[in-house]
Design a protein around this motif. Structure first.
Motif, PDB file in Angstrom:
ATOM      1  N   UNK A  47      30.513   1.661 -48.622  1.00  0.00           N
ATOM      2  CA  UNK A  47      29.801   1.918 -47.374  1.00  0.00           C
ATOM      3  C   UNK A  47      30.648   1.529 -46.177  1.00  0.00           C
ATOM      4  N   UNK A  48      30.642   2.385 -45.168  1.00  0.00           N
ATOM      5  CA  UNK A  48      31.262   2.070 -43.887  1.00  0.00           C
ATOM      6  C   UNK A  48      30.171   1.556 -42.951  1.00  0.00           C
ATOM      7  N   UNK A  49      30.233   0.288 -42.609  1.00  0.00           N
ATOM      8  CA  UNK A  49      29.243  -0.286 -41.709  1.00  0.00           C
ATOM      9  C   UNK A  49      29.537   0.132 -40.277  1.00  0.00           C
ATOM     10  N   UNK A 466      11.644  -2.785 -42.483  1.00  0.00           N
ATOM     11  CA  UNK A 466      11.735  -1.349 -42.770  1.00  0.00           C
ATOM     12  C   UNK A 466      13.031  -0.745 -42.234  1.00  0.00           C
ATOM     13  N   UNK A 467      13.754  -1.481 -41.383  1.00  0.00           N
ATOM     14  CA  UNK A 467      14.986  -0.962 -40.796  1.00  0.00           C
ATOM     15  C   UNK A 467      16.187  -1.140 -41.710  1.00  0.00           C
ATOM     16  N   UNK A 468      16.107  -2.061 -42.647  1.00  0.00           N
ATOM     17  CA  UNK A 468      17.288  -2.467 -43.416  1.00  0.00           C
ATOM     18  C   UNK A 468      17.917  -1.316 -44.191  1.00  0.00           C
ATOM     19  N   UNK A 469      17.106  -0.374 -44.644  1.00  0.00           N
ATOM     20  CA  UNK A 469      17.643   0.715 -45.474  1.00  0.00           C
ATOM     21  C   UNK A 469      18.028   1.944 -44.669  1.00  0.00           C
ATOM     22  N   UNK A 470      17.796   1.933 -43.368  1.00  0.00           N
ATOM     23  CA  UNK A 470      18.046   3.134 -42.567  1.00  0.00           C
ATOM     24  C   UNK A 470      19.037   2.924 -41.428  1.00  0.00           C
ATOM     25  N   UNK A 471      19.378   1.685 -41.114  1.00  0.00           N
ATOM     26  CA  UNK A 471      20.313   1.421 -40.024  1.00  0.00           C
ATOM     27  C   UNK A 471      21.756   1.473 -40.510  1.00  0.00           C
ATOM     28  N   UNK A 472      22.700   1.663 -39.590  1.00  0.00           N
ATOM     29  CA  UNK A 472      24.114   1.630 -39.951  1.00  0.00           C
ATOM     30  C   UNK A 472      24.657   0.204 -39.978  1.00  0.00           C
ATOM     31  N   UNK A 473      23.807  -0.796 -39.652  1.00  0.00           N
ATOM     32  CA  UNK A 473      24.226  -2.198 -39.712  1.00  0.00           C
ATOM     33  C   UNK A 473      23.202  -3.018 -40.524  1.00  0.00           C
TER      34      UNK A 473
END
Length: 585
Positions: A47-49, A466-473
Motif C-alpha cells: 500500500x502507498x499511504x 468507519x474512516x479507517x478502511x476508506x482513507x488514504x491515511x
C-alpha cells in the motif's frame, strides 16, 4: 523499514510494480552522473499511504549512479531511404536499456528533500571545499513532527572518478560514504524556555528551499523557513566546513524578519551571500524582500522591498489588528486574533486548523481578512498537538483527540471573553474549520450545544472508526487515537470502541447548532461519506433547514478549485449572517 538492496541495478523497463517511487532528485556531481533522491517505500500489504501533509511516510535517501555513456555520433544519411533509417534508429532507441546503480544513503528515519551545495569556483575560500548534501527527516509517528537536519560531505570531482563514478565496480566503496552522514540539528523534545521568550522549539519543515545555501566568510549555512510558535521565521544553520553535529540552539541564527513581518513563506539563496524571501502578516499580503549578508553573525542584515503589495490594501485593512493571545493555564495553547482595534462587540469566528499536527501561523489570508472586513473578529487557536512548540507537545495529543484539543479550542474562546475581546450569547460565537478542524467543530457543537450559534465544516472527520478502511491515511486513525498502526490488523470490536469513543458522532443527539457542510466529491483523505453520514443523521433528528450540505464535484480535500473557494466563502458568510447576530458593516 524495508530498504532497497545495497547494490541494486535496475532498468526503466519494469516487469512488476516498483519497490519504491523516486522523487525530489538533485544532481550530486558536476558530471551529472551522480544523483540523490528520495525513495518512498510501500507499506506492508503493498500500500502507498497518502503523502500530502504527511512527513512520516516510509522513505530513504538514495544515491543513483548513471553509466558513462558514449557521446552519440552524427552519421551521414543517404538521401534515398533516409526516412527508413530514421525509423530504424528510433526503434533501436526504444529497445535499448541502460542499467544504473542505486544505493541507500540514509534510512534511520523517514527522510526527504535532498539538496546539494557545490563550491563556487571564483571564491577562494570555498573552492577547496567538498560539495555538501543536506536533507531532513522526521519521526515515524505521527504524521507531522519536529524535523532533523542531516549533512554529508560528498566526494570532489577527482575523488568521484575513483569512487562513485569509477568504471571499476570494486572501487566503489559505499560504507565509508554512508558513515559520514551526521545530524546537524536534532529533534527538540521541549524548549528550555517558552517560544515567546525565544526558546528554540526545533525545526518544522516539510521541504527545504530549492536553493537553501549561503556561504558567508568561510562558513556554509543552510537556510529554511520554520515554525516558531505562531511565527514563521527564517533560520540560518551552520553546516560546515568540518563535521558540525548536534548544534545547540544558540548556534542557530534566527534572521531579522523581512519588513518586520511575522509570516515568511519562501526563502531562497544564491549560494554566496544573497538571500530573498516572501513574507506577509495578518493584515499585510505577501511581498518580496532581498538582502546581502555583510558580516558573519548576520547582525547588520537589512531587507529591501522589491514589491510593495501591502501598500495597495492598507486603506482596506486600516483599523484591523492582529495579535497573539496566550490561553491561560493551557500552555502551550495560543490563539491568533484578527479583528477590529475599536470594536470588541463583534461576532467571533473560531477557526481551528486541521492536522491536527499542523499550525496556523501569522500569514495573510484574504478570506479571513474579508470576513474581518465584513464585521467579524476571527480567532485561530493553535491547540496542543500543533507544530512549533517542541515534540513533547506534538505527542501530548496522541490518544486524547476529541478531549484535549476540544478543551483547548473552547479555552481559547473563553479566554477572549474574559479579556473583553468577545462576548457569549445568541449570535455572538461562530465556528469554522476543515478536516481535523471540522472534527473539532463537530465535537464542540455536540459537547457544547448552546455555545456556538452557527458552524461551517469542510470535509470533517465524523466517525474515526468507519474512516479507517476508506482513507488514504489509515495510520492516522490508529496513531491519533493512541495505538500503533498495523496494516495487517483487523478492526476488532474493542478497537472500534476506542476509535468511536474519540469521534464526534457520539454526540449527534445533542447538536442544536445550525451546521453547513462543504464536501469534496473526490476527497481521499477524509472520504465524503463522513460528511454525508453526519448530514443524514442530523436531518433524521429534526434539524430541518438548520443543516445543509454543499457537494463539490471533482474537488478533493482542500476544496481549492477557484469556483469552490468562492462558493465556500460566500455561503459561509451567508450562513453566519443568517444565524449570527447582525451588526452594521
Amino acid at each position: 523499514m524495508p530498504k532497497p538492496p545495497e547494490a541494486n541495478s535496475f532498468s526503466h523497463q519494469l516487469e512488476g510494480p516498483p519497490v519504491f517511487s523516486l522523487g525530489q532528485a538533485v544532481f550530486a556531481s558536476l558530471s551529472g552522473r551522480s544523483i540523490l533522491a528520495t525513495a518512498y517505500l510501500r507499506s506492508a500489504g503493498d500500500r502507498k499511504l497518502g503523502i500530502v501533509y504527511c512527513t512520516n511516510r516510509p522513505s530513504i535517501i538514495v544515491r543513483i549512479t548513471l553509466p558513462d555513456l558514449p557521446t552519440p555520433k552524427l552519421e551521414d544519411e543517404d538521401e534515398t531511404g533516409s526516412d527508413l533509417k530514421k525509423e530504424e534508429k528510433e526503434k533501436k532507441k526504444e529497445e535499448e536499456t541502460t542499467d544504473v546503480e542505486c544505493h541507500t544513503l540514509f534510512s534511520d528515519f523517514p527522510a526527504r528533500s535532498p539538496r546539494v551545495w557545490f563550491p563556487v569556483g571564483d571564491e577562494d575560500d570555498s573552492k577547496h571545499l567538498r560539495p555538501v548534501a543536506i536533507w531532513v527527516s522526521s519521526a515515524k509517528e505521527p504524521h507531522g513532527s519536529c524535523s532533523r537536519l542531516h549533512a554529508l560531505e560528498l566526494p570532489n570531482a577527482e575523488e568521484l572518478k575513483s569512487s562513485w563514478e569509477s568504471t571499476n565496480p570494486e572501487s566503489r566503496d559505499q560504507s565509508s560514504l554512508s558513515s559520514g552522514c551526521r545530524t546537524v540539528v536534532d529533534s527538540v523534545w521541549d524548549p528550555p524556555q517558552s517560544v515567546e521568550d525565544g526558546g528554540f522549539p526545533g525545526l518544522y519543515i516539510n521541504q527545504l528551499p530549492t536553493n537553501p545555501f549561503l556561504f558567508v566568510y568561510g562558513t556554509l549555512y543552510a537556510t529554511c523557513v520554520t515554525i516558531w510558535g505562531c511565527y514563521s521565521d527564517i533560520v540560518a544553520i551552520p553546516i560546515g566546513p568540518g563535521a558540525i553535529t548536534d548544534l545547540q540552539a544558540e548556534s542557530i541564527i534566527r534572521l531579522p524578519r523581512p519588513g518586520r513581518r511575522r509570516g515568511t513563506t519562501v526563502v531562497t539563496c544564491d549560494g554566496k551571500q544573497g538571500i530573498a524571501a516572501v513574507s506577509s502578516d495578518l493584515t499585510e499580503p505577501n511581498d518580496v524582500f532581498t538582502a546581502s549578508i555583510h558580516d558573519p553573525d548576520f547582525a547588520s542584515l537589512e531587507w529591501h522591498h522589491i514589491t510593495n503589495t501591502a501598500s495597495r490594501v492598507r486603506n482596506l485593512t486600516f483599523g484591523l489588528m492582529g495579535k497573539i493571545i496566550d490561553v491561560k493555564e493551557r500552555y502551550p495553547t495560543q490563539t491568533i486574533y484578527l479583528g477590529s482595534e475599536a470594536d470588541s462587540d463583534r461576532r467571533l469566528i473560531t477557526m481551528a486548523h486541521g492536522g491536527p499536527h499542523s499550525v496556523t501561523p501569522l500569514f495573510f489570508s484574504a478570506p479571513l481578512v474579508a470576513l474581518a472586513l465584513c464585521g467579524y473578529n476571527v480567532s485561530m487557536p493553535n491547540y496542543t498537538g500543533s507544530l512549533g512548540y517542541g515534540q513533547r507537545w506534538v505527542e501530548e495529543l496522541l490518544g486524547k483527540i476529541g478531549r484535549l484539543d476540544v478543551d483547548d479550542v473552547m479555552g481559547s474562546a473563553k479566554e477572549l471573553v474574559k479579556r473583553g475581546m468577545a462576548r457569549e450569547g445568541p449570535g455572538m460565537q461562530l465556528y469554522m474549520g476543515g478536516s481535523h478542524g471540522g472534527f473539532l467543530g463537530a465535537h464542540v457543537v455536540g459537547q457544547y450545544p448552546t455555545f456556538f450559534s452557527a458552524a461551517v465544516l469542510r470535509n470533517p472527520v465524523i466517525n474515526v472508526a468507519s474512516m479507517i478502511s476508506t482513507t488514504d491515511i489509515p495510520d492516522w486513525t490508529d496513531v491519533e487515537c493512541g495505538t500503533s498502526y498495523n496494516p495487517a490488523a483487523l478492526l476488532l470490536p474493542e478497537n472500534y470502541s476506542n476509535l468511536y469513543s474519540m469521534s464526534p458522532i457520539q454526540y449527534v443527539d445533542k447538536v442544536q447548532t445550525p451546521v453547513l457542510l462543504n464536501i469534496g466529491d473526490v476527497d481521499q483523505r477524509v472520504p465524503p461519506s463522513q460528511g454525508k453520514e453526519y448530514y443524514h443523521l442530523l436531518k433524521a433528528r429534526g434539524m430541518g433547514d438548520k443543516v445543509e450540505m454543499l457537494w463539490f464535484p471533482e474537488n478533493g480535500h482542500p476544496l481549492d478549485k477557484v469556483e469552490a473557494e468562492r462558493v465556500c466563502w460566500e455561503t459561509a458568510h451567508a450562513w453566519f449572517q443568517k444565524y449570527g447576530k447582525k451588526t452594521a458593516v
